[in-house]
Design an enzyme around this catalytic site. Structure first.
Site, mmCIF file in Angstrom:
data_model
loop_
_atom_site.group_PDB
_atom_site.id
_atom_site.type_symbol
_atom_site.label_atom_id
_atom_site.label_comp_id
_atom_site.label_asym_id
_atom_site.label_seq_id
_atom_site.Cartn_x
_atom_site.Cartn_y
_atom_site.Cartn_z
ATOM 1 N N LYS A 116 40.207 37.020 33.786
ATOM 2 C CA LYS A 116 40.223 38.389 34.303
ATOM 3 C C LYS A 116 41.358 39.164 33.623
ATOM 4 O O LYS A 116 42.484 38.675 33.557
ATOM 5 C CB LYS A 116 40.432 38.382 35.816
ATOM 6 C CG LYS A 116 39.281 37.781 36.606
ATOM 7 C CD LYS A 116 39.580 37.803 38.096
ATOM 8 C CE LYS A 116 38.485 37.138 38.907
ATOM 9 N NZ LYS A 116 37.217 37.889 38.889
ATOM 10 N N ARG B 291 29.485 30.516 42.734
ATOM 11 C CA ARG B 291 28.129 29.985 42.934
ATOM 12 C C ARG B 291 28.042 28.509 42.563
ATOM 13 O O ARG B 291 27.203 27.781 43.091
ATOM 14 C CB ARG B 291 27.129 30.825 42.148
ATOM 15 C CG ARG B 291 27.237 30.747 40.645
ATOM 16 C CD ARG B 291 26.587 31.938 39.964
ATOM 17 N NE ARG B 291 27.311 33.173 40.245
ATOM 18 C CZ ARG B 291 26.949 34.356 39.790
ATOM 19 N NH1 ARG B 291 25.883 34.478 39.014
ATOM 20 N NH2 ARG B 291 27.647 35.436 40.088
#
Length: 512
Positions: free
Chosen positions: A273, A348
């Protein structure tokens, strides 16, 4: 883990002045207050103070306990788009004024229209007040609970004892969720997250099991361990899987199974990020926090007939020489070969292995429904704003699972939006070669990807072995709950208070 206790008070006349030290009145208009003298007092002040009825104000009033009278106007309530959060919003302002004035045991009186959408307005006002009063765990530990959270009780005029007990259990769960979600990454490393859960469920009917053995986790949770791989070099950052289970004393009539994403910190991994996007990523454990919070409410209410099982993956997605990278192919617990598309789509992966374990348990469960709860995608925040996104499979849709949760949330100030799972979502994550079975993600941000919060649900279905043609999962109801937009107040993931969504909705839907 103290919080301002809700106390049922039958009437203003029954409220002893010695027990309470302020009166908060929440209404659209202040013409029908619970005491004639109080109504006249407000009217006389309104003639000289035009703020009354327009903004929340505090008056010195000899007619009420503590001489503190706080008037909190809701504004219009009967437009098509008004909802019970009109009361929540002003309750937050009013309780802060009560606290600033020195009150520690305020009373709340509320006047709501007979419109059905305001049936739980008083309860919502209490939950909002408790939310506003909450202060971060690290602050309470450093400065003392009483110094930063002085309010001890909140009296609720017109509530009964059973309603107050339900509220106390719901707020206890929400508070646990806020503490777990809103705490900085070293105070709430995976192992300390697990320890906090162990402490929270001591002397309750919820059994806690924590798995921290890396060899066992590698065997049982291979996708989760890929995310954790670069964290293993730092002992305190190593992962934990936390299992929580409540089994009722009598016959079981329904089973709820929850998988919670507990990314205690998400650097993005190898797909790092950048541009300040890492700030606030200690809150990427909001889904796991909400699952633990709901279990706390279950523990306090002890619902008959309801069996609840939760698995939480507490993991740190670190960056380092052993970080997993895009293009790797990793076989999930369900035996599905997953090609990694982006390491910043790590949640996920954690959920898929947890859900695969829960899928096996659902085979032998009575009337099961499976949930995944996560701060999963920026797309959910972009698509539905400050609402929880519910994405369900066909079996859940036919049973009205998401509709029931959303309906409860409308009444309890914890609203959701329903999303559909479509064939395009499954096409998006299909394998591109014979080397793998499913693609975890594309390499663009979810917020700029079409159906960016729906296609991850399709991935979870495939990677966890929940496809309809599987004999192990046929007919299993499944709802994916994305709280990326609803998980913190105001959408500020670095500084906003965790909202504990969707604890109130789940409690109202299944425990009320």
């Amino acid at each position: 883990m103290a919080f301002p206790t809700p106390v049922a008070v039958s009437s203003l006349q029954a409220a002893s002045a010695a027990d309470w030290d302020a009166l908060i009145c929440i209404a659209e208009h202040f013409t029908g207050l619970p005491d004639t003298g109080l109504t006249e007092f407000v009217a006389s002040h309104q003639a000289i103070d035009q703020r009354i009825g327009r903004e929340t104000v505090t008056l010195i009033c000899p007619l009420v306990a503590g001489k503190r009278l706080i008037l909190a106007p809701t504004g219009p309530l009967l437009r098509d788009y008004d909802d019970v959060r009109c009361f929540a919003d002003v309750a937050k302002v009013a309780i802060q004024q009560a606290k600033a004035a020195g009150a520690v045991r305020p009373l709340i009186w509320l006047q709501a229209p007979t419109d059905a959408r305001y049936a739980q307005a008083l309860e919502v006002a209490y939950l909002a007040a408790a939310q506003a009063l909450w202060q971060p765990l690290e602050g309470r530990e450093a400065r003392g609970e009483q110094s930063v959270e002085p309010v001890q009780q909140i009296g609720l005029l017109g509530l009964n004892d059973a309603q107050a007990a339900f509220l106390a259990a719901t707020e206890a769960g929400r508070r646990l969720a806020r503490d777990l979600c809103g705490t900085e990454p070293e105070r709430m490393t995976p192992l300390r997250f697990a320890d906090y859960c162990v402490d929270a469920f001591q002397h309750t009917d919820v059994k806690v099991k924590v798995e921290t053995n890396t060899e066992q986790l590698l065997a049982d949770y291979p996708l989760l361990m890929a995310v954790a791989r670069s964290s293993l070099a730092v002992t305190r950052h190593r992962p934990a899987v936390i299992r929580l289970e409540y089994r009722p004393a009598g016959e079981i009539t329904e089973t709820l199974l929850f998988a919670g994403k507990g990314l205690v910190y998400d650097t993005g991994g190898a797909d790092l990020k950048i541009n300040g996007g890492m700030a606030g990523m200690s809150r990427d454990k909001g889904g796991a926090a909400a699952v633990a919070g709901f279990m706390k409410t279950v523990a306090m209410l002890k619902p008959a007939g309801l069996h609840v099982i939760a698995e939480i993956g507490a993991v740190r997605n670190s960056i380092g020489s052993d970080a997993f990278v895009a293009d790797e192919i990793i076989t999930s617990h369900a035996g599905v070969r997953v090609r990694i598309g982006n390491t910043d789509a790590e949640g996920r992966l954690v959920l898929a292995d947890l859900m695969s374990h829960l899928r096996l348990q659902a085979q032998h469960a009575v009337n099961p429904t499976l949930f995944s709860v996560a701060t999963l995608t920026g797309h959910a925040a972009r698509a539905v704003g400050p609402y929880t996104a519910l994405v369900e499979n066909g079996a859940a849709r036919q049973a009205g699972v998401s509709a029931a949760i959303a309906g409860a949330g409308e009444l309890w100030g914890d609203p959701s939006e329903l999303s559909s799972s479509r064939r395009e979502d499954f096409a998006f994550i299909k394998a591109r070669s014979c080397a793998d079975d499913v693609l975890s993600c594309n390499n663009a941000a979810s917020s700029v990807t079409a159906r960016g919060h729906q296609f991850p649900m399709a991935f979870l279905v495939v990677a966890a072995g929940l496809e309809q043609n599987s004999a192990l999962s046929k007919g299993l109801r499944y709802v994916h709950i994305d709280i990326a937009g609803s998980g913190v107040d105001g959408g500020d993931w670095q500084h906003g208070k965790p909202s504990a969504a969707p604890v109130a909705s789940l409690a109202a839907a299944y425990l009320g």
